[in-house]
Each structure stands twice: as C-alpha cells, then as structure tokens.
Enzyme design. Sequence first.
Site, PDB file in Angstrom:
ATOM      1  CB  ALA A   8      44.715  38.260  38.234  1.00  0.00           C
ATOM      2  N   GLY A   9      42.484  40.494  40.189  1.00  0.00           N
ATOM      3  CA  GLY A   9      41.073  40.774  40.409  1.00  0.00           C
ATOM      4  C   GLY A   9      40.568  41.807  39.431  1.00  0.00           C
ATOM      5  CG  ASN A 102      40.497  52.787  47.154  1.00  0.00           C
ATOM      6  OD1 ASN A 102      40.800  53.381  46.122  1.00  0.00           O
ATOM      7  ND2 ASN A 102      39.641  51.779  47.170  1.00  0.00           N
ATOM      8  CE  LYS A 185      40.738  55.798  43.512  1.00  0.00           C
ATOM      9  NZ  LYS A 185      41.518  54.660  42.972  1.00  0.00           N
TER      10      LYS A 185
END
Length: 314
Positions: A8-9, A102, A185
Amino acid sequence: MRMLVVGAGSTGGYFGGRLAHAGRDVTFLVRPARATQLQADGLQIRSPHGDFTLKPQFLTATQTISPFEIVLLAVKAYSLDAALEDLAAAVGPGTMILPLLNGMKHVEVLRARFGEQALVGCVCKVATFLDAQGRIVQLSALQEILYGEMDGTASPRMEQLDAFMQGVGFNASLSTTISREMWEKWVFLATLGSATCLMRGNIGEIRAAPGGLSLVLGILDEVAAIARTAGVAPRDTFLAEVRVALTASGSALTSSMYRDLQSGGRIEADQIVGDLLLRGRQSGIATPLLAAAYTHLVVYQNRLGAATLRDRPA
C-alpha cells in the site's frame, strides 16, 4: 472479482485506493507498520483528480490468506522475493498476477514461481510518493494502467479483468501488445534514471550543461539497441516522443530512482539498469554510458549498505 493489492505504498496504494473508492472488492497485503498507520489514519490520497481518505480492507502476512482472482503486485523490485513468500497463499489455479514492477526480470521470477498461466503483462504510468504522514501524493495528472496476455491473445479472463478496471477514476486499457509496452517503459525509465542519477540533476539541468544533450541521447541509443536485440523493438514514434521529453529545455523531469537516491533511500539499480546492461553484454552491444551509470549507482548502493551495517547494534 476480488483483488489483493500487495503493498500500500505510493503506487499500489494509489491504484488500489482508486479501485476501492469506486466500490471494487480490494484488500491490501501490508507490513505491520503500514497496517497500524492505515488503521489509525486510513488510506489518504492527495491528487489533482481529487483528494479522499478511505478505511481499506487489509491483511498482514501473519494472517490466513485464501486465493484471490487478481493479485496486483506493487512492491519495489528489491522487495520482490519477500513479497512472493507473503502472497503465495493468495495464488490459486485461476489467479491473475499483475505486476507493477519496472524492468523485465520479475517476469522470469513470476513464471518460475507460479507458472505462465498466472502472469498477466502490466504497465502502470503514474508519479506518486509517500509523504512524511504516510499520505499518497500524486505529482501529475498522469494515471494509467495497461494490461494483457503476454502473447497478445484475447481471452475471456482479460475481458473480465478489463471490466473490473473500468470506471474507477484512472485510465485503464486492455493491450494486445503488452510485451512491447513493458519494454518501451523500461527503455524510458532506464534512460531517464541513468541520466538523472549520473548527472544528479533534472532533464532541464542536464540539457543546459555542456555535453548534456549528447549524453542523454547517447544513453537512449544504447538502451534502445539492447531492446531491439535482446527484447522487443520500441516503435519509432515512441522513440521520437521520448527524445522530445528527454531533451526539453527547462524541464523539471526526473526519475523516481533519482528521487530515491536524493532522499538516501534504496534504489532499483540492478533491476532497471543492471539487468539491461547484462542483456546488452550478452548480445555483444557496447554500452559505455549505461555501464558508467550503473557503476555510479552501485557505488551509492554499496555506501548505503555499509551505512546500514554501521547503524546496526552490536
């Protein structure tokens, strides 16, 4: 459908919070300290699209966890191994795992642990951070998630996932080219992160310095060459857009890795830059600028690790 958001960052909290606020069945898997904070203050989001606070459903790893239909994996790459142990019980035969990580290394890790069927390709685009009060602060209006089968096929489960994601307060799209989206990305983040961290400045500051323009474009060329050879080739239109964004005069653009570095926090050097550098070397591609950036980042990581060891009690 039921979703478990792992973390929940700033990223998981933002997208999971939007989904929960829109009435979706969302539960957060969090660390004890974050659970205490959520219990006391709720999940607080400050955004150009509207502020809100909600009391979310949450679990910790010590509690009993049953399978969910969707797992939104939103942890930093250096926390992935620990997170997989915590969420393993939430993955059943039909669970879809959407990783908001990422790079591409996590794809191999998830396939090895849970199998090809569990993995859904995913890309998120948002700029957020946690402030000192634990609130999620959105820095710009950009908020988007793309998802799809890694092989680009249409499937009934993707239609169900797409319906779950629609109308919740952020842009959500089903993609038949998600592998390319993920690589694109990565190309952007690796270039931006390498340049801003190596030069310790934003794009506008780098652009204004002697040699700054050629450095940024040189890194981009190296990274794009790796993607073409060892991954999925980025589109020419994408590269043109990236060149404009990374060379704009006066731009305040930075990377999250640069912001983490500036604040003295942990960084995803190995996942964003190191893994890409390794793939380039395996393909015989010369990447002197990318290698210099990675060396710079590893020096920082080693210094940070040494400081942590010094701070531990004897």
